[in-house]
Design a protein around this motif. Sequence first.
Motif, short mmCIF file in Angstrom:
data_model
loop_
_atom_site.label_atom_id
_atom_site.label_comp_id
_atom_site.label_asym_id
_atom_site.label_seq_id
_atom_site.Cartn_x
_atom_site.Cartn_y
_atom_site.Cartn_z
N LEU A 1 11.09 -3.54 3.10
CA LEU A 1 12.06 -3.19 1.99
C LEU A 1 13.02 -4.46 2.05
O LEU A 1 13.66 -4.95 2.82
CB LEU A 1 12.89 -1.91 2.49
CG LEU A 1 13.43 -1.26 1.34
CD1 LEU A 1 12.58 -1.02 0.36
CD2 LEU A 1 14.12 -0.01 1.64
N VAL A 2 13.34 -4.74 0.63
CA VAL A 2 14.23 -6.00 0.20
C VAL A 2 15.63 -5.10 0.19
O VAL A 2 15.93 -4.12 -0.48
CB VAL A 2 14.16 -6.60 -0.92
CG1 VAL A 2 15.15 -7.61 -1.28
CG2 VAL A 2 12.78 -7.25 -0.88
N LYS A 3 16.54 -5.70 1.21
CA LYS A 3 17.70 -5.10 1.34
C LYS A 3 19.11 -5.99 1.09
O LYS A 3 18.89 -7.13 1.43
CB LYS A 3 18.17 -4.30 2.53
CG LYS A 3 17.00 -3.23 3.08
CD LYS A 3 17.53 -2.52 4.28
CE LYS A 3 16.43 -1.59 4.82
NZ LYS A 3 16.59 -1.19 6.02
N GLY A 4 20.30 -5.35 0.65
CA GLY A 4 21.21 -6.53 0.85
C GLY A 4 21.59 -6.96 -0.52
O GLY A 4 22.66 -6.43 -1.20
N ASP A 5 21.07 -7.95 -0.93
CA ASP A 5 21.31 -8.56 -2.20
C ASP A 5 20.83 -8.02 -3.34
O ASP A 5 19.65 -7.86 -3.59
CB ASP A 5 21.04 -9.99 -2.23
CG ASP A 5 21.51 -10.98 -3.59
OD1 ASP A 5 21.43 -10.20 -4.61
OD2 ASP A 5 21.92 -11.98 -3.32
N ALA B 1 12.36 -8.08 -6.68
CA ALA B 1 11.50 -7.43 -6.05
C ALA B 1 10.73 -6.41 -6.83
O ALA B 1 9.41 -6.25 -6.86
CB ALA B 1 11.86 -7.03 -4.49
N VAL B 2 11.26 -5.54 -7.42
CA VAL B 2 10.79 -4.50 -8.20
C VAL B 2 10.31 -5.00 -9.60
O VAL B 2 9.10 -4.51 -9.68
CB VAL B 2 12.10 -3.31 -8.77
CG1 VAL B 2 11.64 -2.50 -9.79
CG2 VAL B 2 12.71 -2.75 -7.20
N PRO C 1 0.69 -1.33 0.16
CA PRO C 1 0.01 -0.13 0.01
C PRO C 1 0.75 1.28 0.09
O PRO C 1 2.07 1.20 0.54
CB PRO C 1 -0.70 -0.18 1.52
CG PRO C 1 -0.42 -1.61 1.97
CD PRO C 1 0.59 -1.92 1.22
N LEU C 2 0.16 2.35 -0.48
CA LEU C 2 1.02 3.51 -0.66
C LEU C 2 0.86 4.43 0.69
O LEU C 2 -0.33 4.42 1.27
CB LEU C 2 0.61 4.27 -1.93
CG LEU C 2 0.99 3.30 -3.21
CD1 LEU C 2 0.12 3.95 -4.31
CD2 LEU C 2 2.46 3.48 -3.41
N GLU C 3 2.05 5.34 0.88
CA GLU C 3 1.73 6.19 1.94
C GLU C 3 2.12 7.87 1.26
O GLU C 3 2.54 8.71 1.89
CB GLU C 3 2.41 6.04 3.18
CG GLU C 3 2.08 4.78 3.70
CD GLU C 3 3.15 4.58 4.93
OE1 GLU C 3 3.90 5.61 5.43
OE2 GLU C 3 3.03 3.36 5.38
N VAL D 1 10.24 -3.19 -2.49
CA VAL D 1 9.35 -3.54 -1.43
C VAL D 1 8.37 -4.68 -1.53
O VAL D 1 7.84 -4.78 -2.62
CB VAL D 1 8.54 -1.99 -0.92
CG1 VAL D 1 7.79 -1.84 -1.87
CG2 VAL D 1 7.86 -2.25 0.58
N ARG D 2 8.18 -5.55 -0.41
CA ARG D 2 7.17 -6.59 -0.67
C ARG D 2 5.82 -6.09 -0.10
O ARG D 2 5.61 -4.91 0.21
CB ARG D 2 7.60 -7.46 0.45
CG ARG D 2 9.12 -8.18 0.21
CD ARG D 2 9.19 -9.49 1.17
NE ARG D 2 10.53 -9.86 0.99
CZ ARG D 2 11.55 -9.61 1.52
NH1 ARG D 2 11.48 -8.59 2.52
NH2 ARG D 2 12.76 -10.30 1.34
N ALA D 3 4.82 -6.94 -0.41
CA ALA D 3 3.55 -6.51 -0.28
C ALA D 3 3.22 -6.04 0.97
O ALA D 3 2.36 -5.41 1.28
CB ALA D 3 2.65 -7.73 -0.77
#
Length: 128
Positions: free
Chosen positions: A41-45, A52-53, A12-14, A35-37
Amino acid sequence: MAKEIPAKGIAPLEVPLTHVVRAGDMVYLSGQIAVRADGTLVKGDFAEETRAVLDNIKAGVEAAGGTLDDVVKTTVFLLNATLFQPMNAVYREYFTKPYPARSTIVAPLSDPDLRIEIEAVAYIPEHS
């Protein structure tokens, strides 16, 4: 008249924007981030961030009744140029020839933890 397409699987959006908008046969996807549902946030790899994008792009196109084959244009925003080749490796997992037209821009992103953002345009006839 443009209309919003609800997209399952995208967080969802903010912020004041819509993930997916249809205008006739054209479908516009706002820039998607890693970002997942559930909003994490997907970080690192970097490869996982890119997946994810692109999973978010895929979810948006599917919500509009299409597939990634319907994407005609993407714009990729990268934090730095060293990410270009790693992004291309993952991009090829999602898109096949003929690839969508694409622009790639190196620029700071809206969050210091982001390294990639992709927006897309798809051609999906309303009455196909």
